[in-house]
Write an enzyme that holds these catalytic residues in place. Structure first.
Site, PDB file in Angstrom:
ATOM      1  N   SER A 176       0.828  -1.197   0.000  1.00  0.00           N
ATOM      2  CA  SER A 176       0.000   0.000   0.000  1.00  0.00           C
ATOM      3  C   SER A 176       0.872   1.260   0.000  1.00  0.00           C
ATOM      4  CB  SER A 176      -0.949  -0.044   1.205  1.00  0.00           C
ATOM      5  OG  SER A 176      -1.942   0.934   1.101  1.00  0.00           O
ATOM      6  N   ASP A 235      -8.608  -4.908  -6.243  1.00  0.00           N
ATOM      7  CA  ASP A 235      -8.163  -3.943  -5.232  1.00  0.00           C
ATOM      8  C   ASP A 235      -8.189  -2.531  -5.835  1.00  0.00           C
ATOM      9  OD1 ASP A 235      -6.975  -2.480  -3.245  1.00  0.00           O
ATOM     10  OD2 ASP A 235      -5.040  -3.517  -3.340  1.00  0.00           O
ATOM     11  N   HIS A 250      -7.632  -5.533  -0.312  1.00  0.00           N
ATOM     12  CA  HIS A 250      -6.398  -4.758  -0.170  1.00  0.00           C
ATOM     13  C   HIS A 250      -5.469  -5.323   0.903  1.00  0.00           C
ATOM     14  CE1 HIS A 250      -3.753  -1.378  -0.613  1.00  0.00           C
ATOM     15  NE2 HIS A 250      -3.909  -0.998   0.635  1.00  0.00           N
TER      16      HIS A 250
END
Length: 441
Positions: free
Chosen positions: A287, A345, A415
Site C-alpha cells: 500500500s 483492489d 487490499h
C-alpha cells in the site's frame, strides 16, 4: 478511522514466534504428484487446468479464513545460486510470471513476510503512550514477529514524517490524531552463511508498512503531481511524484530525520561494509509502503548510482506514484520493479489516469484504466495536469474472485496484505488462476 485498524483486526497479532506457539488455527500444506482426493473443491476451466493444479499440490485451510500456512511457500526454499539476478528481475522476470515460477513464488512470499513483520511490530493502539512506534527492540524484531529463522538481522529502524499543514484546531483533538512521525519499517541485512549461499549473494531488505495514522491518511489524499527537486528544466517536463508520498518521504522534524535521509545513510553504510561481495538491495512494501518503496528505489539509483548494488522492488497493492518521466528514469537507472496487483483492489487503480506510448491490444488488456479511447483534447489536458500518472515495472496480476476461500470480497479484504500472500501462494497462470485446494469445513 476504521480502516486504520483493519490490518490488525484481520490478523491476530501475536508477540511470540508463529511457527511453534501461535494460537491461531493451524493448517498443513503438502506437495504431491498424485491427483487430489475427491473432496477437493475445483474451480477449473478445462481438464488441462485441473491436471496442472493437481501437479502443484493441495492446501488445507479453514473455511472463511486465510490462515498462516496459506500465505507461506509450500515448497522447500529453492537454491538460487548463480540465477539470483534473474529472480531479482535482471530480465524483467520474463518467462517467470505466467505461469508463476515456484522459486519466484517463494521469493515473493518471503519478501511479503518481511512487510508483514513491519505490521506486526507496529503499535496500533492509540490509547498506549507508545502508539505509532515499534513494539519490539531492534535486535528482537524479527524473532518476535515470526522471522527469527530468516537469517537476517535488523540494522536500522525507519520513520516517516507527515509534512501536511494542519489547522490550529487539530491540536485540541486527542494526541494520537496529530502524530506526525511514526515508525514505518526497517532495514535488515542477511547475516546467515547458509542463507547467503542459498540466495547466491548477501541480500539487504528494506520493508515498509502501509498507512496507519490519521495524518498519513491525509497525505494519501494529496494527489497533486509535483516536480522532483533534482529536476532541471521547465516545470512538468521531468519526473513528477504524488505530493503526499513525496512529503512522507522527505519531511523531518527536529528530533526525527526524514525517511529519505535514513535510507540513504543506511544504504551507504551497508554498501561500504559489504560492497566487495555480491550484494542486492530489495525494497518491499504494501500500500503506502509500496509507493514509498518506489520513491526509495528512485532516490538510491540517482544519488548512489556509482556504488548502489542491484536494486529491486517487490510491491504489494501499491497505488500509482508518478508520471511517465518517472517511469522512464526508473527503467533507465536499472531499477527492477515487480508490482503484485489484485485486480479487485481499488487502491492499485488510483490516483489519476494511466498512459502508455504503445496502444496495442496486450497493453490495453494489461492496464484497465488508460487513455487510448479518450478524445485527443482530453488526453492532452490530462497529460499536462496532476492526473497524468503512469504504472511502472512488471505486473503479476491476481484476483480475489479466483480464491474459493475469500467469501467476503470487499475493499478491506481485497487490499489486505494477507490476501495478497494467499493469492500469490495459490496462483498458477492466467489460464489457470488458482491451484487445487482442499477445504476443511
Amino acid at each position: 478511522m476504521r480502516l486504520c485498524y483493519s490490518y490488525r483486526a484481520l490478523n491476530s497479532v501475536t508477540t511470540t514466534p508463529l511457527p511453534s506457539s501461535s494460537t491461531t488455527t493451524t493448517t498443513t500444506t503438502t506437495s504431491t504428484l498424485i491427483e487430489p482426493p475427491t473432496t477437493t473443491r475445483f474451480r477449473t476451466k478445462s481438464d488441462s487446468c485441473l491436471r496442472l493444479r493437481s501437479l502443484i499440490g493441495t492446501t488445507t485451510l479453514t473455511k472463511n479464513d486465510v490462515t498462516e500456512s496459506a500465505t507461506t511457500c509450500r515448497l522447500s526454499p529453492p537454491k538460487l545460486g548463480k540465477r539470483w539476478r534473474e529472480y531479482q528481475g535482471s530480465g524483467d522476470w520474463e518467462g517467470l510470471l505466467d505461469p508463476l515460477d515456484d522459486a519466484l513464488r517463494c521469493e515473493i512470499l518471503r519478501y511479503g513476510h518481511f512487510v508483514d513483520a513491519a505490521y506486526r511490530a507496529f503499535e496500533f493502539d492509540p490509547i498506549l503512550p507508545a502508539y505509532a512506534t515499534c513494539r519490539f527492540l531492534k535486535n528482537a524484531l524479527l524473532t518476535r514477529t515470526g522471522l527469527g529463522r530468516s537469517g537476517y538481522r535488523v540494522t536500522k529502524n525507519l520513520h516517516a514524517t507527515c509534512g501536511v499543514q494542519t489547522p490550529g484546531w487539530i491540536e485540541r483533538l486527542p494526541s494520537w490524531m496529530s502524530v506526525r512521525s511514526s515508525w514505518i519499517g526497517y532495514v535488515a541485512v542477511c547475516q546467515d552463511k547458509e542463507e547467503i549461499a542459498r540466495l547466491g549473494r548477501r541480500d539487504v531488505v528494506i520493508a515498509l508498512r502501509g498507512t496507519a495514522t490519521c495524518l498519513e491518511w491525509l497525505e494519501n489524499l494529496r494527489t497533486t503531481l509535483i516536480d522532483l527537486p533534482s529536476h532541471v528544466g521547465p516545470r512538468g517536463s521531468g519526473p513528477m511524484v504524488e505530493s503526499g508520498f513525496f512529503s512522507l518521504y522527505t519531511s523531518s522534524t527536529a528530533t526525527c530525520a526524514s525517511l529519505q535521509h535514513a535510507i540513504r545513510e543506511e544504504v551507504a553504510r551497508v554498501v561500504q561494509s559489504y560492497g566487495a561481495e555480491p550484494l542486492s538491495l530489495t525494497i518491499t512494501g504494501h500500500s503506502l509502503g509500496a509507493a514509498l518503496a518506489i520513491l526509495s528505489a528512485y532516490d538510491i539509483t540517482t544519488t548512489l548510482a556509482d556504488v548502489a548494488p542491484m536494486v529491486s522492488v517487490f510491491s504489494f497493492g501499491g497505488p500509482r506514484v508518478g508520471n511517465k518521466s518517472l517511469r522512464c528514469k526508473l527503467e533507465g537507472g536499472g531499477t527492477k520493479i515487480l508490482r503484485i496487483v489484485n485486480s479487485d483492489d481499488l487502491v492499485t487503480k488510483v490516483p489519476g489516469f494511466v498512459f502508455r506510448d504503445d496502444q496495442d491490444d496486450d497493453v490495453a488488456k494489461k492496464y484497465n484504466i488508460h487513455m487510448a479511447n479518450m478524445p485527443t483534447w482530453i488526453q492532452k489536458h490530462v497529460k499536462g495536469s496532476q492526473w497524468g500518472y503512469a504504472d511502472v515495472g512488471q505486473e503479476l496480476k491476481l484476483s480475489s474472485k479466483e480464491s474459493p476461500h475469500l467469501n467476503k470480497i470487499n475493499f478491506a479484504t481485497c487490499h489486505d496484505l494477507k490476501t495478497y500472500l494467499h493469492l500469490v501462494n495459490g496462483v498458477v497462470s492466467s489460464t489457470c488462476p488458482f491451484r487445487a485446494t482442499k477445504e476443511v469445513l
